[in-house]
Design an enzyme around this catalytic site. Structure first.
Site, PDB file in Angstrom:
ATOM      1  N   HIS A  49      -8.824   9.667  -6.089  1.00 56.05           N
ATOM      2  CA  HIS A  49      -9.178   8.952  -5.656  1.00 56.05           C
ATOM      3  C   HIS A  49      -9.845   8.805  -4.396  1.00 56.05           C
ATOM      4  CE1 HIS A  49      -9.725   5.001  -4.654  1.00 56.05           C
ATOM      5  NE2 HIS A  49      -9.307   4.521  -3.568  1.00 56.05           N
ATOM      6  N   ASP A  51     -12.282   7.561  -1.479  1.00 58.65           N
ATOM      7  CA  ASP A  51     -13.253   6.640  -0.540  1.00 58.65           C
ATOM      8  C   ASP A  51     -13.984   6.968  -0.181  1.00 58.65           C
ATOM      9  OD1 ASP A  51     -10.931   4.154  -0.612  1.00 58.65           O
ATOM     10  OD2 ASP A  51      -9.732   6.719   0.236  1.00 58.65           O
ATOM     11  N   ASP A 171      -7.269   1.124  -6.437  1.00 57.42           N
ATOM     12  CA  ASP A 171      -7.191   0.509  -4.658  1.00 57.42           C
ATOM     13  C   ASP A 171      -7.576  -0.385  -4.100  1.00 57.42           C
ATOM     14  OD1 ASP A 171      -5.582   1.360  -2.527  1.00 57.42           O
ATOM     15  OD2 ASP A 171      -7.723   2.608  -1.562  1.00 57.42           O
ATOM     16  N   HIS A 412     -13.979  -0.081  -0.692  1.00 53.63           N
ATOM     17  CA  HIS A 412     -13.305  -1.467  -0.487  1.00 53.63           C
ATOM     18  C   HIS A 412     -12.165  -0.925   0.736  1.00 53.63           C
ATOM     19  CE1 HIS A 412     -11.323   1.632  -2.853  1.00 53.63           C
ATOM     20  NE2 HIS A 412     -10.419   1.892  -2.345  1.00 53.63           N
TER      21      HIS A 412
END
Ligand code: NAG
Ligand code: NAG
Ligand code: NAG
Ligand code: NAG
Ligand code: NAG
Length: 711
Positions: A49, A51, A171, A412
């Protein structure tokens, strides 16, 4: 000497037991499992994951700099995953964030690109979600969701000729109905997977086995806009004890019988126990294990070696079946199971991950950044249209960087306002650079389009049109500086929407003797409004910051007129000095303090707002055409945030300490009346200034407020 003999004999026995030799490669472990009907299938989804900016900037994450903030390097992830996938054709990996993948891809040699294309074609590397980032679902505009997804999908289509099938919103902090509709119906995803839903909702869904649902979020489209939605039982990390990032404290599978810590049976037992626990809250005999976490697989072998062994030994045991999988394979298996699914309508908001931990603070965190993203989103649309209309050859500048910056900004932790300050500054910088390149496109395209109309050959000079990006603080040198006698200021108004638009244009001027004519030479009605002190002060301060110059005194007036613009088109207006001095002062501002009546009504058209002449409060809205009258009360309130009582209030979580405090229920006001608009100016406190506008031709009113720090 004795030691050497031992090693040889061990390898020999290992060869007999475990090596599976094909014609070319020998693999030590049998990892080629696929779905086995009638058994509990554990789908291992290898993922990282990543970001697109958070504690570090997007660049820092990509190259792995500033690791003292967070040890994270996406370049290492992609480098090492690609090597690991080539070592064993059964291994699979899914990747979501194209802002990162794209950067990595353009740096690869043609040979590596060939290898990666093979991995994608073989289904070993699958793009899921496939947008530029994993966008937020609450603070993004749906157009931005579409744009950022398009950017990534177009890249995947061009380079790999693939279309992602699975949504991977693992997420984001709650999930919107728009997401399900857009990704389910419009994009053709057949599944979406996520971790964050309300903790109480999740607890209940585990008991009811309703974590996985058919999500029909649109009342309008019903079952034609449905998608299979999978909410994870815990988080997007693996079950406890199966987390294998290098340097983490984990228990590896130790299958050499000569090792003191040989533990194959124990690890298989742990695996099966974790699988059964999850199966207990899941319908069908397919469960998903999300084998990854934030910025994992920086050394991919660390994960894949353990998973190779687990698949081999767990399947040898035979009680459950473990396999390398992807969300698409998992969804196909779920579909093939022919199981009725519970139905979910509307959204998964708000999201709380525990008592007093509602992730609703981020709906309003960093409002100025949210505004900037929104404004540039509209500008991006207009710039791309103009680029297309004029043709790329006729334009200078480009819209690519703005698209990239906006794509990243939908992340996000970006538009949500939850990134660190230095990361947010980096997002704003990217947007500003992108906007200035798009501005060149807009200027040159408009120049070409308007001169084509006049039959002039266009050579795209950038300086043909000026744009005023800081009109919000009345900064616009071309209109402020005054218009020479016998010359006209040409104003082009562009409408990127698909329908006719009539809106009031306001420009700052220093001259109250101007006439505005349309392209046919007709005079247009105008109105002047004095520039208020709040705007003038903001201008004084911000022009120094943004433009780096000490501004001249604020312009005296706003010049207002109504522009009518066709869909995807523009209208041209000519502003010049009037010969007859003083003639054009109709509609000049008038300050009007309260009269002797109880209420004061404003609005030059059908729509009227009434204010109490005693308290200054807005009390009623009335449309004289439709006869609709609505009582209104408006107040500003503020919460003091909860700190030191367990869960603190912050950028993510809204947790008030006390009930809200009212700022003021008695507000002096000034009214400005004119032929086009009436304005009510109110200072609720030293830190809240509000302007209410009621236009002649609009059925709604507009409230603009400037809020500073709470004092
Ligand atoms: C990141 O590292 C650079 C170079 O060491 C340093 O100048 C910068 O201040 C660091 N940034 C942050 C946010 O710590
Ligand atoms: C299975 O679920 C039931 C009901 O939620 C629970 O009581 C039980 O402990 C669970 N069993 C396992 C093995 O997790
Ligand atoms: C004015 O607009 C600029 C650019 O969009 C923005 O950065 C700034 O915060 C705005 N200023 C005010 C006072 O709203
Ligand atoms: C837009 O306005 C023009 C001019 O007033 C009019 O002819 C046209 O029908 C309008 N189009 C739409 C879609 O309303
Ligand atoms: C603006 O401020 C000046 C002095 O700072 C004052 O004289 C003037 O009346 C104010 N104007 C308005 C419109 O409030």
């Amino acid at each position: 000497m004795a030691k050497k003999v031992t090693i040889v004999s061990h390898c020999f026995s290992a060869f007999l037991l475990f090596y599976l030799c094909g014609t070319v490669v020998c693999v030590k472990y049998n990892t080629g499992a696929s779905v086995v009907p009638g058994k509990l299938n554990v789908h291992l989804i290898a993922h990282s994951h990543d970001d697109v900016g958070w504690l570090k900037t997007v660049d820092q994450y990509y190259v792995g700099s500033n690791n003292s903030i967070q040890g994270a390097c996406v370049e290492n992830v992609l480098d090492s995953v690609v090597v690991s996938l080539q070592l064993n054709q059964n291994r699979k990996f899914v990747f979501a964030e194209m802002a990162f993948f794209h950067r990595w891809w353009v740096e690869q040699t043609p040979q590596t690109q060939v290898q990666v294309r093979k991995l994608v074609d073989a289904g070993q590397l699958e793009f899921i979600n496939g947008g530029w980032c994993m966008h937020d679902e609450a603070t993004t505009h749906y157009i931005d969701m579409i744009d950022q997804t398009t950017l990534g999908h177009r890249f995947i289509k061009n380079q790999f000729n693939k279309v992602p099938r699975a949504g991977w919103q693992i997420d984001p902090f709650g999930h919107s109905a728009v997401q399900a509709y857009l990704l389910g119906a419009e994009l053709g995803f057949d599944s979406v997977h996520f971790a964050r839903i309300d903790y109480q909702d999740r607890a209940k869904r585990k008991v009811d086995k309703t974590l996985e649902v058919v999500w029909r979020s649109s009342k309008t489209f019903g079952s034609s806009a449905q998608i299979f939605a999978n909410a994870f039982p815990v988080h997007y990390s693996p079950p406890s004890g199966f987390h294998f990032e290098i340097n983490d404290d984990f228990v590896p599978v130790q299958d050499d019988p000569l090792l003191f810590d040989y533990n194959v049976e124990q690890r298989v037992k742990d695996f099966i126990a974790a699988a059964i626990t999850q199966a207990n809250v899941t319908r069908t005999n397919h469960i998903m294990w999300t084998m990854g976490d934030d910025f994992q697989y920086q050394n991919a072998e660390s994960w894949f070696k353990q998973m190779d062994k687990l698949i081999h030994y767990v399947n040898k045991d035979g009680r459950v079946n473990a396999l390398y999988s992807t969300p698409s394979i998992y969804t196909d298996a779920k579909n093939a199971a022919n199981q009725p699914w519970p139905l979910k309508t509307d959204d998964y908001f708000p999201y709380a991950d525990g008592p007093n931990a509602y992730w609703t603070g981020y709906f309003t965190s960093r409002p100025a950044f949210k505004r900037y993203v929104r404004i540039l989103s509209g500008y991006y649309l207009a710039a791309r249209q103009l680029e297309f209309f004029a043709g790329k050859k006729s334009t200078v500048g480009h819209t690519i960087d703005l698209g990239d910056a906006l794509g990243v900004a939908q992340h996000h932790d970006a538009v949500s306002g939850t990134a660190k300050q230095h990361t947010t500054n980096d997002y704003a910088k990217r947007l500003a650079i992108g906007a200035s390149r798009a501005e060149a496109v807009v200027s040159s395209s408009l120049y070409c389009l308007t001169s084509k109309k006049l039959g002039v050959q266009c050579s795209a000079p950038t300086s043909a049109f000026s744009q005023c990006q800081l009109l919000n603080i009345s900064y616009c040198p071309p209109t402020e500086d005054g218009i020479p006698q016998a010359k006209s200021l040409v104003l082009v108004v562009y409408n990127p929407l698909g329908w006719n638009r009539s809106d009031i244009v306001r420009i700052p001027v220093n001259d109250a003797n101007l006439v505005v004519k349309d392209s046919l030479g007709n005079n247009i009605e105008t109105q002047y409004i004095e520039v208020d002190n709040v705007t003038a002060n903001l201008r004084e301060f911000y022009v120094k910051v943004y433009v780096g110059v000490s501004p001249q005194q604020a312009p005296k007036y706003w010049l207002l007129f109504q522009a009518s613009v066709p869909p995807l088109g523009w209208s041209t207006y000519f502003i010049s000095k009037t010969a007859k001095k003083g003639k054009n002062r109709i509609g000049f501002l008038s300050y009007q303090s309260s009269q002797n009546k109880d209420t004061i009504e404003v609005g030059p058209g059908n729509l009227k707002l009434s204010f109490s002449s005693e308290s200054g409060q807005l009390i009623r809205m009335h449309n004289s055409k439709t006869g609709v009258a609505v009582p209104i009360q408006q107040s500003y309130l503020w919460y003091s945030s909860s700190q030191g009582e367990g869960q603190d209030s912050g950028a993510y979580i809204f947790r008030p300490h006390t009930p809200p405090n009212i700022v003021s229920r008695s507000v002096p006001f000034k009214i400005i009346r004119g032929p086009l608009v009436d304005e009510v100016h109110q200072e609720f406190s030293s830190w809240i200034y509000q302007v209410t506008r009621v236009y002649k031709d609009k059925e709604h009113s507009e409230i603009e407020y400037t809020v500073s720090h709470i004092v």
